[in-house]
Design a protein around this motif. Sequence first.
Motif, PDB file in Angstrom:
ATOM      1  N   SER A 178      28.518  19.860 -18.293  1.00 16.61           N
ATOM      2  CA  SER A 178      28.594  18.485 -17.794  1.00 16.61           C
ATOM      3  C   SER A 178      29.666  18.312 -16.724  1.00 16.61           C
ATOM      4  O   SER A 178      29.687  17.303 -16.020  1.00 16.61           O
ATOM      5  CB  SER A 178      28.873  17.521 -18.949  1.00 16.61           C
ATOM      6  OG  SER A 178      30.105  17.843 -19.577  1.00 16.61           O
TER       7      SER A 178
ATOM      8  N   SER B   1      17.904  10.167 -11.379  1.00 15.11           N
ATOM      9  CA  SER B   1      18.210  11.598 -11.308  1.00 15.11           C
ATOM     10  C   SER B   1      17.110  12.424 -11.968  1.00 15.11           C
ATOM     11  O   SER B   1      16.767  13.518 -11.506  1.00 15.11           O
ATOM     12  CB  SER B   1      19.559  11.894 -11.975  1.00 15.11           C
ATOM     13  OG  SER B   1      19.520  11.630 -13.364  1.00 15.11           O
TER      14      SER B   1
ATOM     15  N   TYR C 213      27.335  23.463 -10.862  1.00 18.04           N
ATOM     16  CA  TYR C 213      27.557  23.509 -12.309  1.00 18.04           C
ATOM     17  C   TYR C 213      27.173  24.878 -12.874  1.00 18.04           C
ATOM     18  O   TYR C 213      26.335  25.587 -12.320  1.00 18.04           O
ATOM     19  CB  TYR C 213      26.729  22.423 -13.004  1.00 18.04           C
ATOM     20  CG  TYR C 213      27.099  21.025 -12.593  1.00 18.04           C
ATOM     21  CD1 TYR C 213      27.997  20.273 -13.335  1.00 18.04           C
ATOM     22  CD2 TYR C 213      26.551  20.457 -11.438  1.00 18.04           C
ATOM     23  CE1 TYR C 213      28.344  18.990 -12.945  1.00 18.04           C
ATOM     24  CE2 TYR C 213      26.894  19.174 -11.037  1.00 18.04           C
ATOM     25  CZ  TYR C 213      27.792  18.445 -11.796  1.00 18.04           C
ATOM     26  OH  TYR C 213      28.143  17.173 -11.403  1.00 18.04           O
TER      27      TYR C 213
ATOM     28  N   PHE D 185      21.501  22.106  -9.717  1.00 16.39           N
ATOM     29  CA  PHE D 185      22.836  22.131 -10.325  1.00 16.39           C
ATOM     30  C   PHE D 185      23.707  23.204  -9.681  1.00 16.39           C
ATOM     31  O   PHE D 185      24.317  24.015 -10.372  1.00 16.39           O
ATOM     32  CB  PHE D 185      22.706  22.381 -11.835  1.00 16.39           C
ATOM     33  CG  PHE D 185      21.779  21.421 -12.535  1.00 16.39           C
ATOM     34  CD1 PHE D 185      22.178  20.128 -12.821  1.00 16.39           C
ATOM     35  CD2 PHE D 185      20.491  21.816 -12.896  1.00 16.39           C
ATOM     36  CE1 PHE D 185      21.318  19.245 -13.465  1.00 16.39           C
ATOM     37  CE2 PHE D 185      19.631  20.949 -13.535  1.00 16.39           C
ATOM     38  CZ  PHE D 185      20.047  19.656 -13.819  1.00 16.39           C
TER      39      PHE D 185
ATOM     40  N   SER E 269      31.573  19.837 -13.253  1.00 16.85           N
ATOM     41  CA  SER E 269      31.390  20.732 -12.112  1.00 16.85           C
ATOM     42  C   SER E 269      32.581  21.676 -11.965  1.00 16.85           C
ATOM     43  O   SER E 269      33.735  21.233 -11.991  1.00 16.85           O
ATOM     44  CB  SER E 269      31.224  19.913 -10.828  1.00 16.85           C
ATOM     45  OG  SER E 269      31.341  20.741  -9.682  1.00 16.85           O
TER      46      SER E 269
ATOM     47  N   SER F 285      23.282  11.547 -15.933  1.00 13.12           N
ATOM     48  CA  SER F 285      21.824  11.488 -15.928  1.00 13.12           C
ATOM     49  C   SER F 285      21.351  10.045 -16.036  1.00 13.12           C
ATOM     50  O   SER F 285      21.855   9.274 -16.850  1.00 13.12           O
ATOM     51  CB  SER F 285      21.261  12.307 -17.097  1.00 13.12           C
ATOM     52  OG  SER F 285      19.867  12.152 -17.191  1.00 13.12           O
TER      53      SER F 285
ATOM     54  N   LYS G 150      31.850  14.911 -13.307  1.00 11.33           N
ATOM     55  CA  LYS G 150      30.896  15.011 -14.410  1.00 11.33           C
ATOM     56  C   LYS G 150      29.499  14.628 -13.927  1.00 11.33           C
ATOM     57  O   LYS G 150      29.331  13.735 -13.108  1.00 11.33           O
ATOM     58  CB  LYS G 150      31.307  14.120 -15.576  1.00 11.33           C
ATOM     59  CG  LYS G 150      32.619  14.521 -16.239  1.00 11.33           C
ATOM     60  CD  LYS G 150      32.749  13.962 -17.647  1.00 11.33           C
ATOM     61  CE  LYS G 150      31.956  14.749 -18.655  1.00 11.33           C
ATOM     62  NZ  LYS G 150      32.252  14.381 -20.055  1.00 11.33           N
ATOM     63  N   TYR G 151      28.529  15.326 -14.466  1.00 18.43           N
ATOM     64  CA  TYR G 151      27.140  15.030 -14.130  1.00 18.43           C
ATOM     65  C   TYR G 151      26.691  13.815 -14.931  1.00 18.43           C
ATOM     66  O   TYR G 151      27.003  13.684 -16.116  1.00 18.43           O
ATOM     67  CB  TYR G 151      26.249  16.220 -14.476  1.00 18.43           C
ATOM     68  CG  TYR G 151      24.801  16.024 -14.100  1.00 18.43           C
ATOM     69  CD1 TYR G 151      24.360  16.281 -12.812  1.00 18.43           C
ATOM     70  CD2 TYR G 151      23.882  15.567 -15.041  1.00 18.43           C
ATOM     71  CE1 TYR G 151      23.033  16.099 -12.463  1.00 18.43           C
ATOM     72  CE2 TYR G 151      22.544  15.378 -14.704  1.00 18.43           C
ATOM     73  CZ  TYR G 151      22.125  15.643 -13.411  1.00 18.43           C
ATOM     74  OH  TYR G 151      20.810  15.454 -13.070  1.00 18.43           O
TER      75      TYR G 151
END
Length: 356
Positions: A84, A99, A63, A60, A86, A95, A92-93
Motif C-alpha cells: 500500500s 481507479s 509499488y 503499480f 510506494s 482505491s 499510499k495507494y
Amino acid sequence: MTGVNCSPETALDEMTATKNLYHKTDGRLYYHLVQSFPSGYEIEPKLAHKIAVELAEKAFNKYEVVVATHIDREHVHSHLVINSVSFEDGKKYHSNKESVEQLMKLSDEICRRYGVHVLDAPNKKMNRDYLSDSEYRSAKRGESFKWELMNVINQVMKQAKSKKQFCYLMKQQGYNVRWEDNRKYITYTCPNGRRCRDNKLHGNKYRKENMEYEFKTRRIAADVRQGIVGSGGHSADSGGARFQLESADRIEQADVAGAVGNTQPTLGAGDESGYRTGAENSPFRAEGYHSDLSGAAESGSGTVGNSDGSTGKSDSGLVLTGWEAERGIWLEGERARRIQAQAWKYKTDNDDKEKE
C-alpha cells in the motif's frame, strides 16, 4: 510467481522496510487483486502470468507487487498482492471506483493485445459493494455485525437446500430472517437486535433474487440426482421454470472457487488483523456480474436478467450465483447422506431376509 520491484522470496521484508522507511506501518497494509479467466477458457498459464505481470508493471510501477498464477482450478487466475506504500515516494495507494475502472480498462487493453477474451460492457456494471473507510475501520476492530452476519450466511449456505431450511438454520444461529415474496429485500435481525437488509451486505450473492435462483438451482440438482427430472430436461416439480441442465455433473463441476468468466480485476484491501476487505465480496469479482437479478432465469442460455436489461452469465453456459463453492460442499453432503441411507437400507433389507 514473479516479483515486480521486489523479490518473491523476500517480498514481505521489502514491503515492511518500505513502510518503516516512510513511517507508514498502520492502516491498510496491502491490496489484493485477482485477474481471472472463464472456467474452461483455453489460455496458457504462462500467457496468463505474463498478462498479470504486465498489468502489475504498468498499473503499480511505484509499488512492490507479488504476482502468483494458479492453475489448480478449472479457471486460470492470477493473484497480485500490492504494497500500500510506494517505495519511490512513500505515498499510499488509494482505491476507489475510478481507479478500479482504470484497472479494468488497462487489463482489457493488455488482454486484447494478446488476443485474449474480455468481458462485454454490460457485464461490467459496477455496484457499491466495496467497503467505506468507516466500515473498514469497524471491521478491523472486529465490531462490524455485518461481517458476523455474512459469516453465518456463508456457513448456512453450505447446508441449506431450500429457503425454508435456510431460515430455520439461521434461526438456530440466533438470526431471524424475514424473507417474503412481496418484499423486495431479505431482512435479517441479528442476535444483538440490529437489522440488516440483503442489499447492505458486501456482495451481490447475498441479494434476494440471487439467493432464490441459487435455491432453484440446488433443487434441480437434487432432483437430477434422485432421478425425477422429466424427459425434457426439466424438474418435475419446478412449476414450469425453464431451467435446463446438461447434466448433474455440470452443476457439480461448476467452478467451486466462485471466480469465473472474468478478465477484469478484483480489488480488495488487507490489514494486520487478516481481514480481506473487499477481495472476496467485491463487485469487481465475476460473481457480481448479475447484480439486481430479476429472478426469472433461463439457464439453458446461461443468462439471468438484470434490472438494467443486461445479463450475468458464464461462457460455459451456467448462470453464476457466487455460491458455487458452498453449493459444492452442500452437494457432497447430499451425496454422503444418500450413500449412508442406501447403506442403511441395504443393511435393513439383509437383516429382514436373515430373519425370514
